[in-house]
Write a protein that holds these residues in place. Structure first.
Motif, PDB file in Angstrom:
ATOM      1  N   ARG A 281       4.799  -2.347   4.983  1.00  0.00           N
ATOM      2  CA  ARG A 281       3.401  -1.878   4.944  1.00  0.00           C
ATOM      3  C   ARG A 281       2.512  -3.232   4.422  1.00  0.00           C
ATOM      4  O   ARG A 281       3.082  -4.428   3.858  1.00  0.00           O
TER       5      ARG A 281
ATOM      6  N   ASN B  82       5.863   3.468  -7.515  1.00  0.00           N
ATOM      7  CA  ASN B  82       4.286   3.401  -7.620  1.00  0.00           C
ATOM      8  C   ASN B  82       3.969   2.996  -9.100  1.00  0.00           C
ATOM      9  O   ASN B  82       4.137   3.361  -9.953  1.00  0.00           O
TER      10      ASN B  82
ATOM     11  N   TRP C 105       2.880  -0.108  -4.356  1.00  0.00           N
ATOM     12  CA  TRP C 105       4.221   0.402  -4.368  1.00  0.00           C
ATOM     13  C   TRP C 105       5.224  -1.027  -4.403  1.00  0.00           C
ATOM     14  O   TRP C 105       4.642  -2.000  -3.693  1.00  0.00           O
TER      15      TRP C 105
ATOM     16  N   THR D  70       0.860  -1.060  -0.164  1.00  0.00           N
ATOM     17  CA  THR D  70      -0.005  -0.308   0.047  1.00  0.00           C
ATOM     18  C   THR D  70       0.893   1.075   0.026  1.00  0.00           C
ATOM     19  O   THR D  70       0.432   2.366  -0.488  1.00  0.00           O
ATOM     20  N   GLU D  71       1.839   1.362   0.690  1.00  0.00           N
ATOM     21  CA  GLU D  71       3.076   2.431   0.753  1.00  0.00           C
ATOM     22  C   GLU D  71       4.423   1.859   0.475  1.00  0.00           C
ATOM     23  O   GLU D  71       4.590   0.556   0.636  1.00  0.00           O
TER      24      GLU D  71
END
Length: 215
Positions: free
Chosen positions: A40, A63, A73, A34-35
């Motif tokens: 993450r 990304n 990501w 997600t990040e």
């Protein structure tokens, strides 16, 4: 102001779409998060050869957006601009499987067509035999009709000959009747002449006798 803002967004979207970069996962399985960061949340595990669209490129994290629309990501070192050999192999394998399935389908269809062709061939042979029988019947009927026409022609010819012979016979009978009539007339005239000659001779003899008695 809003108009310029909307135009800017459209231009940015157009620029992004035109300059979108497609990358592939290297020969490993990697997670989409997600990040940026290994701690993450994992969105999805990506297999080697998976394609994705780069939205923002970085030295460590990138990304990206997947073909199914998911965004996240991924570590940049696991990306490559060239399609991995394994992915090409998988693609070829899938194409081979697809072609094999098509060949199997065509083989089955060919078998059904052959089976259907056998029935069609039998029907065709039956139709050919029927046509031959009809041709023979037609030829026989044609020959019989020809015989009938020939017999009719012979009958008409014979009838004409009979009529002609009948006419000749009638003419001969008429001539014979005329001849018989002529002969009767001749005999009648001959008899009358003989009778008349007898009378004349008798008269002459009678006259001579009278003269002889006078002397």
């Amino acid at each position: 102001m809003k108009i310029f803002f909307m135009i800017g967004i459209c231009l940015f979207s157009f620029y992004t779409a035109v300059h979108a970069e497609i990358m592939y996962i290297r020969e490993v399985e990697i997670s989409l998060r997600t990040e940026p960061g290994n701690d993450r949340k994992v969105i999805e595990m990506l297999n080697a050869g998976q394609s994705l669209e780069v939205l923002q490129s970085g030295d460590t994290w990138t990304n990206a957006r997947l073909p199914n629309g998911k965004e996240g990501w991924i570590l940049s070192r696991y990306l490559t601009s060239k399609k991995p050999a394994s992915a090409s192999s998988d693609t070829l394998k899938k194409e081979n499987e697809s072609l094999s399935a098509q060949i199997a389908s065509l083989t089955e269809e060919n078998r059904r067509l052959k089976e259907g062709g056998t029935g069609a061939a039998s029907q065709s042979e039956g139709s050919i035999k029927t046509c031959d029988d009809l041709s023979k019947s037609y030829k026989k009927l044609k020959d019989e009709c020809a015989d009938c026409l020939r017999m009719k022609s012979d009958y008409e010819t014979s009838s004409a000959q009979i009529a002609e012979e009948k006419k000749k016979t009638e003419d001969m009978r008429k001539r014979l009747a005329d001849i018989e009539k002529s002969e009767k007339n001749i005999w009648f005239m001959t008899g009358g002449g003989v009778f008349l000659a007898g009378i004349i001779v008798g008269s002459l003899l009678k006259g001579q006798r009278k003269r002889s008695s006078l002397y």
